[in-house]
Design an enzyme around this catalytic site. Sequence first.
Site, PDB file in Angstrom:
ATOM      1  N   HIS A  48      -4.504 -33.399  17.281  1.00  0.00           N
ATOM      2  CA  HIS A  48      -3.339 -34.174  17.718  1.00  0.00           C
ATOM      3  C   HIS A  48      -2.239 -33.258  18.239  1.00  0.00           C
ATOM      4  O   HIS A  48      -1.083 -33.668  18.335  1.00  0.00           O
ATOM      5  CB  HIS A  48      -2.825 -35.033  16.561  1.00  0.00           C
ATOM      6  N   GLU A  65      10.388  -4.878   4.379  1.00  0.00           N
ATOM      7  CA  GLU A  65      10.435  -6.279   3.962  1.00  0.00           C
ATOM      8  C   GLU A  65      10.146  -6.403   2.470  1.00  0.00           C
ATOM      9  O   GLU A  65      10.856  -7.077   1.720  1.00  0.00           O
ATOM     10  CB  GLU A  65       9.384  -7.106   4.727  1.00  0.00           C
ATOM     11  N   LYS A 119       0.844  -1.197   0.000  1.00  0.00           N
ATOM     12  CA  LYS A 119       0.000   0.000   0.000  1.00  0.00           C
ATOM     13  C   LYS A 119       0.879   1.247   0.000  1.00  0.00           C
ATOM     14  O   LYS A 119       0.682   2.165  -0.790  1.00  0.00           O
ATOM     15  CB  LYS A 119      -0.925  -0.028   1.218  1.00  0.00           C
ATOM     16  N   GLU A 172      -4.663  -6.979  14.808  1.00  0.00           N
ATOM     17  CA  GLU A 172      -4.161  -5.659  14.409  1.00  0.00           C
ATOM     18  C   GLU A 172      -5.297  -4.633  14.484  1.00  0.00           C
ATOM     19  O   GLU A 172      -5.070  -3.449  14.670  1.00  0.00           O
ATOM     20  CB  GLU A 172      -3.556  -5.697  12.990  1.00  0.00           C
ATOM     21  N   LYS A 219       9.353  -0.993  14.142  1.00  0.00           N
ATOM     22  CA  LYS A 219       9.917  -0.633  12.827  1.00  0.00           C
ATOM     23  C   LYS A 219      10.986   0.435  12.996  1.00  0.00           C
ATOM     24  O   LYS A 219      12.061   0.374  12.401  1.00  0.00           O
ATOM     25  CB  LYS A 219       8.826  -0.076  11.900  1.00  0.00           C
ATOM     26  N   GLY A 255      -4.992  -2.060   4.959  1.00  0.00           N
ATOM     27  CA  GLY A 255      -4.182  -3.189   4.484  1.00  0.00           C
ATOM     28  C   GLY A 255      -4.824  -4.535   4.744  1.00  0.00           C
ATOM     29  O   GLY A 255      -4.942  -5.380   3.852  1.00  0.00           O
ATOM     30  N   ARG A 256      -5.298  -4.738   5.978  1.00  0.00           N
ATOM     31  CA  ARG A 256      -5.838  -6.061   6.324  1.00  0.00           C
ATOM     32  C   ARG A 256      -7.255  -6.262   5.798  1.00  0.00           C
ATOM     33  O   ARG A 256      -7.864  -7.312   6.044  1.00  0.00           O
ATOM     34  CB  ARG A 256      -5.751  -6.278   7.839  1.00  0.00           C
TER      35      ARG A 256
HETATM   36  O1  LIG Z   1       1.056  -2.701   2.276  1.00  0.00           O
HETATM   37  P1  LIG Z   1       2.178  -2.142   3.058  1.00  0.00           P
HETATM   38  O2  LIG Z   1       2.191  -0.647   3.075  1.00  0.00           O
HETATM   39  O3  LIG Z   1       3.498  -2.700   2.563  1.00  0.00           O
HETATM   40  O4  LIG Z   1       2.009  -2.582   4.567  1.00  0.00           O
HETATM   41  C1  LIG Z   1       2.037  -3.930   4.925  1.00  0.00           C
HETATM   42  C2  LIG Z   1       1.487  -4.159   6.280  1.00  0.00           C
HETATM   43  O5  LIG Z   1       2.228  -3.468   7.257  1.00  0.00           O
HETATM   44  C3  LIG Z   1       1.364  -3.013   8.296  1.00  0.00           C
HETATM   45  O6  LIG Z   1       1.336  -1.639   8.240  1.00  0.00           O
HETATM   46  C4  LIG Z   1       1.808  -3.408   9.646  1.00  0.00           C
HETATM   47  O7  LIG Z   1       3.155  -3.524   9.779  1.00  0.00           O
HETATM   48  C5  LIG Z   1       0.031  -3.635   7.991  1.00  0.00           C
HETATM   49  O8  LIG Z   1      -1.033  -2.953   8.506  1.00  0.00           O
HETATM   50  C6  LIG Z   1       0.066  -3.714   6.515  1.00  0.00           C
HETATM   51  O9  LIG Z   1      -0.888  -4.606   6.049  1.00  0.00           O
END
Ligand SMILES: O=P(O)(O)OC[C@H]1O[C@](O)(CO)[C@@H](O)[C@@H]1O
Length: 547
Positions: A384, A212, A206, A353, A512, A267-268
Amino acid sequence: MTPLVQSAAWQTLRDHHAQWQDRNLVSLFDADPERFDKFSLEAAGVFMDFSKNHVDETTVKLLADLGRARGVETLRDAMFAGEKINHTENRAVLHVALRAPVGMQICVDGEDVVPGVHEVVDRMAGFAERVRSGARTGRTGKPFTDIVSIGIGGSDLGPCMTVEALRSSLHPRLTMHFVSNIDGAHLAKALRDLDPETTLFVVISKTFTTLETLTNAKSARDWFLASGATHADIAKHFVAVSTNAEKVEEFGIATRNMFGFWDWVGGRYSLWSAVGLPIMLAVGAQGFHELLAGAHEMDMHFRTAPLERNLPALLALLGVWYRGFFGATSQCIAPYAQDLNRLAAYLQQLEMESNGKAVTRDGTPVSTGTCPVIWGEPGTNGQHAFFQLIHQGTDVIPVDFIAALDGGHNLPDHHRLLLANCFAQSEALMMGKSADEVRAEFAAAGQHGVEVEALVPHKVFTGNRPSTTLLVDRFSPRAIGALVALYEHKVFVQGAVWDVNSYDQWGVELGKQLAARIAPELLPGAVAGKHDSSTAGLIARARAAGA
Ligand SMILES: O=P(O)(O)OC[C@H]1O[C@](O)(CO)[C@@H](O)[C@@H]1O
């Protein structure tokens, strides 16, 4: 808003709860042959049996009263009207607009957003169908065989969970891979057997600033270029999904290869937007439209049904009831479906979240516990592993059992056994086994005496443990859409009752920031900053090992 525990509706529920101290679910079934019919309902193809919960008609009414008193319906209407209910980020919350059919109007700041939504979905469909048919190829003219989706959190879990869930509808030529972790092992494993000439990357973020995702995307680009491709070839093998066109271009992906969405999509809550491109690539535009239609049907049910007969509201209010009055600190998700093996992970982000908050919307501390820990694994594997604790442990852990009547494969014996296990677990949790029943079992096997008595307490199941069962016909795109929307709205209702903002996530920021500070300190020769002795010691060990 009045603190939850001081509200009249909460106090009425507290008084009502006193009656539940010594009530047994089994006796409720004995007393009422219609209990199953009274405490089950169906909407958007999802059947919910909540009869094995600590509720009677009064409880349902009082829980619905609580929902109304906490403004669930008002907030719901505000959400559908495009009001900026995510007040800490000054944003509307409109994932429901992403599945609104053509012609429906949903406005943000006076502008109808639905036409723009369909424009993007149509572009995605055009692209996805070209990739699926083989018309769109890689740089050497070969059709794509592998799609690597790079994203994290909401930009990964939704598409990954859904693609797994729709395994039986996947395109036969395309293998889907999902890379999220900054741990290089994740990307390395995904790329190990791939051919750069037939691999398409979908980079989803987003913000397009997430460490990452950008780290993985850069390494993927290096891997691609190392195969002899040129920078000009990147356009054929990389597409982006983002709200940040500038950053996408800065990365080297032209905006014509970008699919956009909007700040009012959290995002979620974003799998219905362009973030769902991997889903569309995997199951086709038709499948994606069915997913949206299932979610929309659940939206309409949520929007119109009275809280007493409203699936998401009931699921949410049961959670509030257990969290508030039964000491439940966790909620187990048990899909009896291997294809739903990422559902618990997906719901962990969706619920925790969203509602893992300790202050109310006006910034004051909450007056009672909020989101429980969400966890789970597909059945029968969970049986199990951790079901021992759910049956005989010290905590109340409500379980959501989720199953499809049709397994979607041609091994009917397996499916019969799977369903038998699913139904048996909820029955066992409720029925339990008394000491007398244990003794009778021993007696039937000819065993008596002191040794038997010593074993009895170990073999007793207290029972009276709550669970809810959700059934769909089969895990079609439509059913998955409805199921996910059900949980989205559950989160909404709980957030409204607990009076937290379910749509921000400030709690992920501090870690972060600190990671950004520590990363350069791990470089050879760098000077370590000021830290507590534990963090400094860990950094020193990593540096000594040449991390
Ligand atoms: O889509 P982005 O901006 O890479 O964010 C990824 C994810 O990181 C977060 O901000 C949390 O670390 C989430 O809410 C989001 O879904």
